[in-house]
Scaffold this active site. Structure first.
Site, PDB file in Angstrom:
ATOM      1  N   GLY A  40       0.829  -1.205   0.000  1.00  0.00           N
ATOM      2  CA  GLY A  40       0.000   0.000   0.000  1.00  0.00           C
ATOM      3  C   GLY A  40       0.861   1.251   0.000  1.00  0.00           C
ATOM      4  O   GLY A  40       0.740   2.114  -0.872  1.00  0.00           O
ATOM      5  N   ASP A 237      17.787  -5.042  -6.436  1.00  0.00           N
ATOM      6  CA  ASP A 237      16.740  -5.496  -5.503  1.00  0.00           C
ATOM      7  C   ASP A 237      15.396  -5.313  -6.211  1.00  0.00           C
ATOM      8  O   ASP A 237      15.007  -4.186  -6.503  1.00  0.00           O
ATOM      9  CB  ASP A 237      16.822  -4.650  -4.222  1.00  0.00           C
ATOM     10  CG  ASP A 237      15.748  -5.015  -3.206  1.00  0.00           C
ATOM     11  OD1 ASP A 237      14.977  -5.964  -3.462  1.00  0.00           O
ATOM     12  OD2 ASP A 237      15.678  -4.349  -2.165  1.00  0.00           O
ATOM     13  N   THR A 239      12.480  -5.839  -4.980  1.00  0.00           N
ATOM     14  CA  THR A 239      11.366  -5.503  -4.078  1.00  0.00           C
ATOM     15  C   THR A 239      10.723  -4.184  -4.514  1.00  0.00           C
ATOM     16  O   THR A 239      11.424  -3.207  -4.760  1.00  0.00           O
ATOM     17  CB  THR A 239      11.871  -5.353  -2.615  1.00  0.00           C
ATOM     18  OG1 THR A 239      12.725  -6.436  -2.320  1.00  0.00           O
ATOM     19  CG2 THR A 239      10.720  -5.306  -1.639  1.00  0.00           C
ATOM     20  N   ASP A 243       5.100  -2.640  -7.302  1.00  0.00           N
ATOM     21  CA  ASP A 243       4.388  -1.509  -6.679  1.00  0.00           C
ATOM     22  C   ASP A 243       4.680  -0.215  -7.433  1.00  0.00           C
ATOM     23  O   ASP A 243       3.790   0.620  -7.637  1.00  0.00           O
ATOM     24  CB  ASP A 243       4.826  -1.341  -5.217  1.00  0.00           C
ATOM     25  CG  ASP A 243       4.496  -2.572  -4.392  1.00  0.00           C
ATOM     26  OD1 ASP A 243       3.536  -3.284  -4.751  1.00  0.00           O
ATOM     27  OD2 ASP A 243       5.196  -2.829  -3.392  1.00  0.00           O
TER      28      ASP A 243
END
Ligand code: RIB
Length: 410
Positions: A40, A237, A239, A243
């Protein structure tokens, strides 16, 4: 049109390792970083850094001040965030030396959403406003239901995939943004092309954005299919790459960009995020993305075409007898319809023509190199209709299979 992101905020504990630890294995880490994260929060930050106006809603814990701070610093409106006395949600993230990650989550404050809280947030929004959701908070199904009743444009990133999604009515969504694994899970189909077809069949009005990592991304709205190649980058990375993509895609659409443009900007932003450590800290600002257009190159069309040709040959070699367009589409990660068109564009021939040609070539070799009868060879390369094959063989070699064997053509 306002954008509300009702989602998680995590504290990410990121451990740098040589490789992702397997079951039963112990590995010492040389580095621990603590970053703001959560799907989020990351997506809100991406929207704001992309220049969009976004309101974040969700619950943070007593230890979550750094999360609201980074949201605010990025330009996110945090006035709907609820502070609780619980421990904040957190993620334990392993990052390997080649940039891959493995994550587990402790939901903490992210699972303290109540119906009253949802109502108090949604009363500030109206029909036509965008609501973005992921699957790291509780009451997801209720939020979808209430947002739908208000006539909001609902965008779901069904990540991470788990059983909480079972109660969500996907028929109420306007957009779904998901990766290959999520597409397979949502549809219940193991093959990607079938998975997409199933999603389209079940939810004909749903607009689908599929992210394919190095293979780029696709936007499908029932009539159109737009593709975007990935941008080349040295992965540090991964990650929050998804998003970043999601946030940028929404921000671009909300400023009126065409899906193709939104895909491109979102892909570039995601590529930049992959080149940096951490979740939220790796999300670029719009200026950086626009600047990067000058230096980053897409996986070139030639490279993709070469790879597709290699995969086509390899697929036909390994599946000569049973080959079908859908099987190749699965290997390439595209839909069958797109694959058919792409192969035609790439080679000038249809998949069926290529398959027939390959079967004739293999059969010709077997005719010369084995003692099998012509009937056996025809069956071995995958045909039941001998006449059809003989005609094609004659067209390719100017003689029928028996003449070809007799003359011992090399
Ligand atoms: O998508 C990346 C995010 O997933 C991380 O920031 C982590 O918090 C997990 O939620």
């Amino acid at each position: 049109m306002k954008i509300l992101n009702f989602g998680s905020c995590n504290i990410d504990y990121v451990y740098s390792l040589d490789h992702i630890v397997e079951a039963g294995e112990t590995e010492a880490t040389e580095r621990l970083d603590v970053f703001p994260g959560g799907k989020g929060l990351n997506q809100s930050i991406a929207i704001a850094r992309a220049g969009g106006k976004v309101y974040h809603a969700g619950c943070v814990g007593f230890d979550g001040n750094m999360l609201t701070e980074v949201l605010e610093q990025s330009g996110v409106d945090v006035s709907f965030i609820k502070k609780t006395s619980e421990k904040n949600g957190h993620a334990i993230i392993q990052v390997s030396s080649d940039g891959e990650n493995s994550i587990f989550l402790y939901p903490g404050s992210n699972h303290l959403i109540t119906e009253d809280y949802i109502d108090s947030v949604l009363e500030n929004f109206e029909s036509g406003d965008i609501i973005l959701l992921q699957n790291e908070i509780n009451c997801l199904d209720l939020i979808v239901e209430k947002a739908y009743k208000k006539g909001m444009c609902i965008v779901l990133n069904p990540s991470p995939i788990d059983k909480n999604l079972d109660s969500v009515d996907f028929g109420h969504l306007t957009y779904i943004i998901l990766n290959k694994i999520e597409a397979k899970a949502v549809s219940g189909c193991e093959r990607l092309d079938l998975a997409l077809a199933k999603i389209e069949e079940k939810y004909p009005d749903l607009k689908v954005v599929l992210t394919l990592g190095q293979k780029g991304s696709v936007f499908l709205d029932g009539q159109n299919e737009w593709r975007q190649a990935a941008f080349k980058v040295q992965a540090v990375d991964t990650t929050a790459a998804g998003d970043t993509f999601t946030g940028y895609f929404i921000a671009e659409l909300s400023r009126g960009a065409e899906p193709q443009t939104a895909l491109k900007t979102a892909s570039l932003a995601a590529a930049i995020s992959v080149s940096k450590m951490g979740a939220a800290p790796s999300i670029p600002w719009r200026d950086e993305v626009l600047e990067a257009y000058k230096t980053f190159s897409e996986n070139s069309v030639d490279e993709r075409a070469d790879e597709a040709r290699r995969k086509l040959d390899d697929y036909l070699d390994r599946n000569l007898k049973t080959a079908e367009l859908r099987g190749l589409a699965e290997q390439l990660g595209y839909s069958a319809v797109y694959t058919g068109g792409y192969i035609k564009k790439l080679t000038g021939r249809t998949f069926s023509e290529l398959l027939l040609d390959k079967r004739c070539t293999v059969a010709a070799k077997m005719i010369l190199e084995t003692d099998l009868s012509v009937g056996e060879i025809i069956a071995a390369v995958g045909y039941q209709n001998e006449n059809f094959f003989r005609k094609a063989f004659r067209q390719k070699y100017g003689k029928n299979p028996l003449e070809y064997r007799k003359k011992g053509v090399k």
